[in-house]
Design a protein around this motif. Structure first.
Motif, PDB file in Angstrom:
ATOM      1  N   GLN A  56      -4.603 -13.637 -30.050  1.00 56.81           N
ATOM      2  CA  GLN A  56      -5.674 -14.628 -29.910  1.00 56.81           C
ATOM      3  C   GLN A  56      -6.246 -14.536 -28.505  1.00 56.81           C
ATOM      4  O   GLN A  56      -5.526 -14.179 -27.562  1.00 56.81           O
ATOM      5  CB  GLN A  56      -5.169 -16.044 -30.161  1.00 56.81           C
ATOM      6  N   VAL A  57      -7.510 -14.893 -28.393  1.00 58.71           N
ATOM      7  CA  VAL A  57      -8.192 -14.943 -27.101  1.00 58.71           C
ATOM      8  C   VAL A  57      -8.938 -16.272 -27.047  1.00 58.71           C
ATOM      9  O   VAL A  57      -9.713 -16.588 -27.945  1.00 58.71           O
ATOM     10  CB  VAL A  57      -9.203 -13.777 -26.954  1.00 58.71           C
ATOM     11  N   PHE A  58      -8.651 -17.040 -26.011  1.00 60.02           N
ATOM     12  CA  PHE A  58      -9.281 -18.350 -25.865  1.00 60.02           C
ATOM     13  C   PHE A  58     -10.013 -18.433 -24.536  1.00 60.02           C
ATOM     14  O   PHE A  58      -9.391 -18.237 -23.495  1.00 60.02           O
ATOM     15  CB  PHE A  58      -8.222 -19.470 -25.855  1.00 60.02           C
ATOM     16  N   PRO A  59     -11.300 -18.755 -24.534  1.00 55.68           N
ATOM     17  CA  PRO A  59     -11.930 -19.102 -23.264  1.00 55.68           C
ATOM     18  C   PRO A  59     -11.250 -20.364 -22.735  1.00 55.68           C
ATOM     19  O   PRO A  59     -11.042 -21.317 -23.480  1.00 55.68           O
ATOM     20  CB  PRO A  59     -13.384 -19.372 -23.645  1.00 55.68           C
ATOM     21  N   ASP A  60     -10.847 -20.351 -21.481  1.00 55.72           N
ATOM     22  CA  ASP A  60     -10.112 -21.463 -20.881  1.00 55.72           C
ATOM     23  C   ASP A  60     -10.911 -21.990 -19.700  1.00 55.72           C
ATOM     24  O   ASP A  60     -11.064 -21.289 -18.695  1.00 55.72           O
ATOM     25  CB  ASP A  60      -8.723 -20.988 -20.447  1.00 55.72           C
ATOM     26  N   MET A  61     -11.399 -23.194 -19.821  1.00 52.92           N
ATOM     27  CA  MET A  61     -12.259 -23.767 -18.789  1.00 52.92           C
ATOM     28  C   MET A  61     -11.486 -24.118 -17.525  1.00 52.92           C
ATOM     29  O   MET A  61     -12.046 -24.136 -16.447  1.00 52.92           O
ATOM     30  CB  MET A  61     -12.974 -25.020 -19.314  1.00 52.92           C
ATOM     31  N   GLN A  62     -10.169 -24.402 -17.651  1.00 50.18           N
ATOM     32  CA  GLN A  62      -9.387 -24.758 -16.481  1.00 50.18           C
ATOM     33  C   GLN A  62      -9.037 -23.557 -15.612  1.00 50.18           C
ATOM     34  O   GLN A  62      -8.871 -23.689 -14.413  1.00 50.18           O
ATOM     35  CB  GLN A  62      -8.090 -25.471 -16.874  1.00 50.18           C
ATOM     36  N   LEU A  63      -8.866 -22.370 -16.202  1.00 50.18           N
ATOM     37  CA  LEU A  63      -8.478 -21.200 -15.382  1.00 50.18           C
ATOM     38  C   LEU A  63      -9.490 -20.948 -14.259  1.00 50.18           C
ATOM     39  O   LEU A  63      -9.015 -20.755 -13.137  1.00 50.18           O
ATOM     40  CB  LEU A  63      -8.324 -19.962 -16.261  1.00 50.18           C
ATOM     41  N   PRO A  64     -10.702 -20.804 -14.382  1.00 54.66           N
ATOM     42  CA  PRO A  64     -11.445 -20.477 -15.596  1.00 54.66           C
ATOM     43  C   PRO A  64     -11.308 -18.990 -15.924  1.00 54.66           C
ATOM     44  O   PRO A  64     -11.155 -18.158 -15.042  1.00 54.66           O
ATOM     45  CB  PRO A  64     -12.884 -20.830 -15.238  1.00 54.66           C
ATOM     46  N   GLY A  65     -11.332 -18.715 -17.210  1.00 55.90           N
ATOM     47  CA  GLY A  65     -11.211 -17.341 -17.666  1.00 55.90           C
ATOM     48  C   GLY A  65     -10.792 -17.299 -19.116  1.00 55.90           C
ATOM     49  O   GLY A  65     -11.200 -18.141 -19.913  1.00 55.90           O
ATOM     50  N   PHE A  66      -9.935 -16.333 -19.420  1.00 56.76           N
ATOM     51  CA  PHE A  66      -9.498 -16.147 -20.797  1.00 56.76           C
ATOM     52  C   PHE A  66      -7.986 -16.222 -20.887  1.00 56.76           C
ATOM     53  O   PHE A  66      -7.272 -15.579 -20.122  1.00 56.76           O
ATOM     54  CB  PHE A  66      -9.988 -14.799 -21.340  1.00 56.76           C
ATOM     55  N   ASP A  67      -7.508 -17.024 -21.798  1.00 63.75           N
ATOM     56  CA  ASP A  67      -6.099 -17.150 -22.110  1.00 63.75           C
ATOM     57  C   ASP A  67      -5.853 -16.221 -23.305  1.00 63.75           C
ATOM     58  O   ASP A  67      -6.453 -16.410 -24.366  1.00 63.75           O
ATOM     59  CB  ASP A  67      -5.784 -18.598 -22.467  1.00 63.75           C
TER      60      ASP A  67
END
Length: 168
Positions: A56-67
């Motif tokens: 799975q690939v999730f855009p992560d707003m807190q990183l910001p980036g990809f989880d």
């Protein structure tokens, strides 16, 4: 997941996991083929290459980036790569269909080692993520248990986004 679904496909194809449109699932297979071809080109040039095939690939707003969720064996290879190498440069190949697909090539040129990380995101999530990105973007690789992660910070975030998102 139903009894008729292939469990390997769910582990190795985030487009299927997210029940994405057929065009996204189809292009994911093309992206993985491109990743393998790119890895072969590097290996043929004397490089040591690690590839990951996300579940799975999730855009992560807190990183910001990809989880990015990867199998345990691939996670361990990514950990070895990041512990023993310095990502001196990166290159991102990108394609746009019903979503934005990317292949990040992270390199330690002095040691001729590379880590290849594919991913994708829906356009609307890219627009949202873009609002949170400053000078860098993080790729966060997680094991299936999600108990630990290895992170790589990249200083060329615009490479992950088409002009329609980055230029907004």
């Amino acid at each position: 997941m139903t009894d008729n679904d292939d469990p390997d496909e769910f582990v190795h194809n985030p487009a299927v996991q997210a029940e994405a449109p057929a065009a996204v699932a189809e292009y994911w297979e093309t992206l993985i083929s491109d990743m393998e071809a790119t890895a072969k080109q590097y290996r043929d040039s004397g490089w040591s290459v690690v590839t990951v095939n996300p579940g799975q690939v999730f855009p992560d707003m807190q990183l910001p980036g990809f989880d990015i969720l990867v199998a345990d064996d691939e996670y361990l290879e990514a950990v070895k790569f990041t512990e023993n190498n310095t990502v001196e440069e990166s290159e991102v190949y990108r394609a746009e269909t019903d979503a934005v697909f990317f292949l990040a090539v992270l390199r330690d040129a002095s040691k001729k080692k590379a880590l290849l990380v594919p991913g994708y995101y829906p356009f609307e999530k890219g627009t949202e993520l873009r609002e949170h990105i400053g000078e860098s973007l993080t790729l966060n690789l997680n094991r299936l248990q999600r108990d630990v992660a290895v992170s790589v910070e990249l200083h060329d975030p615009e490479a992950f986004f088409p002009d329609s998102i980055w230029g907004e």
